[in-house]
Design a protein around this motif. Structure first.
Motif, PDB file in Angstrom:
ATOM      1  N   ASN A 165      -3.892   2.194  11.664  1.00 12.78           N
ATOM      2  CA  ASN A 165      -5.199   2.130  10.745  1.00 12.78           C
ATOM      3  C   ASN A 165      -5.985   3.303  10.695  1.00 12.78           C
ATOM      4  OD1 ASN A 165      -7.180   1.588  12.702  1.00 12.78           O
ATOM      5  ND2 ASN A 165      -6.748  -0.440  12.910  1.00 12.78           N
TER       6      ASN A 165
ATOM      7  N   ARG B 298      -8.829   9.663   5.111  1.00 18.17           N
ATOM      8  CA  ARG B 298      -8.630   9.041   3.814  1.00 18.17           C
ATOM      9  C   ARG B 298      -8.187  10.523   3.010  1.00 18.17           C
ATOM     10  NH1 ARG B 298     -13.757   6.988   3.419  1.00 18.17           N
ATOM     11  NH2 ARG B 298     -14.026   5.144   4.570  1.00 18.17           N
TER      12      ARG B 298
ATOM     13  N   THR C  62      -0.729   1.945   5.346  1.00 20.84           N
ATOM     14  CA  THR C  62       0.061   3.108   5.087  1.00 20.84           C
ATOM     15  C   THR C  62       1.157   3.299   5.659  1.00 20.84           C
ATOM     16  OG1 THR C  62      -2.351   4.047   4.468  1.00 20.84           O
ATOM     17  CG2 THR C  62      -0.423   5.577   4.979  1.00 20.84           C
TER      18      THR C  62
ATOM     19  N   GLU D   3       3.265   6.566   1.809  1.00 19.23           N
ATOM     20  CA  GLU D   3       2.903   5.695   0.634  1.00 19.23           C
ATOM     21  C   GLU D   3       1.979   4.652   1.026  1.00 19.23           C
ATOM     22  OE1 GLU D   3       6.246   3.675  -0.781  1.00 19.23           O
ATOM     23  OE2 GLU D   3       6.926   3.292   1.074  1.00 19.23           O
ATOM     24  N   ILE D   4       1.062   4.263   0.095  1.00 21.80           N
ATOM     25  CA  ILE D   4       0.166   3.044   0.333  1.00 21.80           C
ATOM     26  C   ILE D   4       0.529   1.739  -0.262  1.00 21.80           C
ATOM     27  CG2 ILE D   4      -2.380   2.362  -0.003  1.00 21.80           C
ATOM     28  CD1 ILE D   4      -3.223   5.277  -0.044  1.00 21.80           C
ATOM     29  N   ARG D   5       0.623   0.663   0.422  1.00 21.03           N
ATOM     30  CA  ARG D   5       1.149  -0.661   0.052  1.00 21.03           C
ATOM     31  C   ARG D   5      -0.198  -1.396   0.187  1.00 21.03           C
ATOM     32  NH1 ARG D   5       6.669  -1.174   3.648  1.00 21.03           N
ATOM     33  NH2 ARG D   5       7.667   0.941   3.234  1.00 21.03           N
ATOM     34  N   ARG D   6      -0.636  -1.714  -1.146  1.00 26.42           N
ATOM     35  CA  ARG D   6      -1.812  -2.662  -1.157  1.00 26.42           C
ATOM     36  C   ARG D   6      -1.707  -3.780  -0.427  1.00 26.42           C
ATOM     37  NH1 ARG D   6      -5.500   0.025  -4.270  1.00 26.42           N
ATOM     38  NH2 ARG D   6      -4.600   1.233  -5.965  1.00 26.42           N
ATOM     39  N   GLY D   7      -2.802  -3.974   0.390  1.00 24.01           N
ATOM     40  CA  GLY D   7      -2.958  -5.418   1.478  1.00 24.01           C
ATOM     41  C   GLY D   7      -2.112  -5.265   2.614  1.00 24.01           C
ATOM     42  N   CYS D   8      -1.324  -3.995   2.593  1.00 21.46           N
ATOM     43  CA  CYS D   8      -0.237  -4.065   3.651  1.00 21.46           C
ATOM     44  C   CYS D   8      -0.929  -2.859   4.744  1.00 21.46           C
ATOM     45  CB  CYS D   8       1.195  -3.747   3.517  1.00 21.46           C
ATOM     46  SG  CYS D   8       1.641  -5.198   2.584  1.00 21.46           S
TER      47      CYS D   8
ATOM     48  N   LYS E 288      -4.371  11.036   1.199  1.00 23.59           N
ATOM     49  CA  LYS E 288      -4.370  11.146  -0.080  1.00 23.59           C
ATOM     50  C   LYS E 288      -3.275  12.519  -0.342  1.00 23.59           C
ATOM     51  CE  LYS E 288      -8.355   9.209  -2.047  1.00 23.59           C
ATOM     52  NZ  LYS E 288      -9.711   9.604  -2.559  1.00 23.59           N
TER      53      LYS E 288
END
Length: 242
Positions: A38, A54, A74, A67-72, A58
């Motif tokens: 995290n 952050r 990076t 890739e960023i998976r929302r709610g999961c 990016k």
């Protein structure tokens, strides 16, 4: 394995942090598809603030490394650093000229890839090639879109070459296959089946020269078909008259 703390260098902190994370991916500490620690843990390991982490993420997302998976969280991309259309072929308007230019490049590469495959493929890989060619043939004879199956055949052939650079060229080769199929409208059914069969037989027999010649014939058939097609200007004029 912990990341090294970012140090003072001419590069700005986010770039340094991104480089450190990318180095760990290359080293195998973070595998393809694996979730990264995290934001708080990464910041602590790098010795930087969370804002720097952050920005580093990016940067790596923009390079198709993360890739960023929302709610999961990076994750490392399944094919880090690889993009679908690396040379921007989808933005070239004159697809006929592009296909002919790409055919020249394929003529330089793919016959030798086929020859390497004949020399280096395992028996199991040859069986996979045979099955892939059969699936292409079935789609062609049924009049269905065979693009995906054809791409898989060329991907397997590149893997059989045992050359890691060749394997990285697969996205470009696959892009050209889709362009060729679109332009020829899958009209080279008999020629494709015949040259594919000849290619697989040569690889099976460890016949590098035969595999090379079969691939050349396959590509030349495509090139000749594309050459006799109307060019981009003629197609545009016809559409305007409708």
């Amino acid at each position: 394995m912990k990341l090294q703390a970012v140090r003072n260098t001419p590069k700005i902190l986010p770039e340094q942090a991104a480089e450190q994370i990318a180095d760990r991916i290359v080293a195998g500490s973070f595998a393809a598809g694996q979730q990264l620690p995290n934001e708080f843990d990464l910041a602590e390991q790098l010795g930087v603030g969370r804002g720097t982490v952050r920005e580093a993420v990016k940067i790596l997302v923009s390079r198709n490394i993360l890739e960023i998976r929302r709610g999961c969280g990076t994750f490392v991309c399944s094919h880090p650093g690889r993009v679908e259309d690396p040379l921007g072929f989808s933005f070239v308007r004159d697809k006929k000229k592009l296909a002919l230019d790409l055919c020249e490049v394929r003529m330089m590469l793919e016959p030798e890839i086929a020859a390497l495959a004949a020399a280096r493929a395992t028996d199991q890989e040859i069986e996979s090639l045979r099955k892939a060619a059969e699936e292409v043939e079935q789609e062609l004879l049924a009049g269905r879109d065979h693009g995906g199956k054809d791409m898989e055949l060329h991907r397997l052939l590149a893997v059989c070459s045992r050359n890691q650079v060749v394997e990285q060229l697969i996205p470009m080769i696959q892009r050209t296959i889709s362009i060729f199929i679109t332009l020829t409208d899958a009209q080279l059914v008999e020629e494709t089946i015949r040259t594919h069969r000849r290619l697989i037989e040569a690889v099976k027999n460890r016949d590098a020269d035969g595999a090379r010649d079969a691939m050349r014939e396959h590509l030349e058939n495509n090139r000749q078909r594309i050459r006799i097609m109307p060019d981009h200007a003629e197609n545009q004029e016809r559409q305007e008259k409708r």
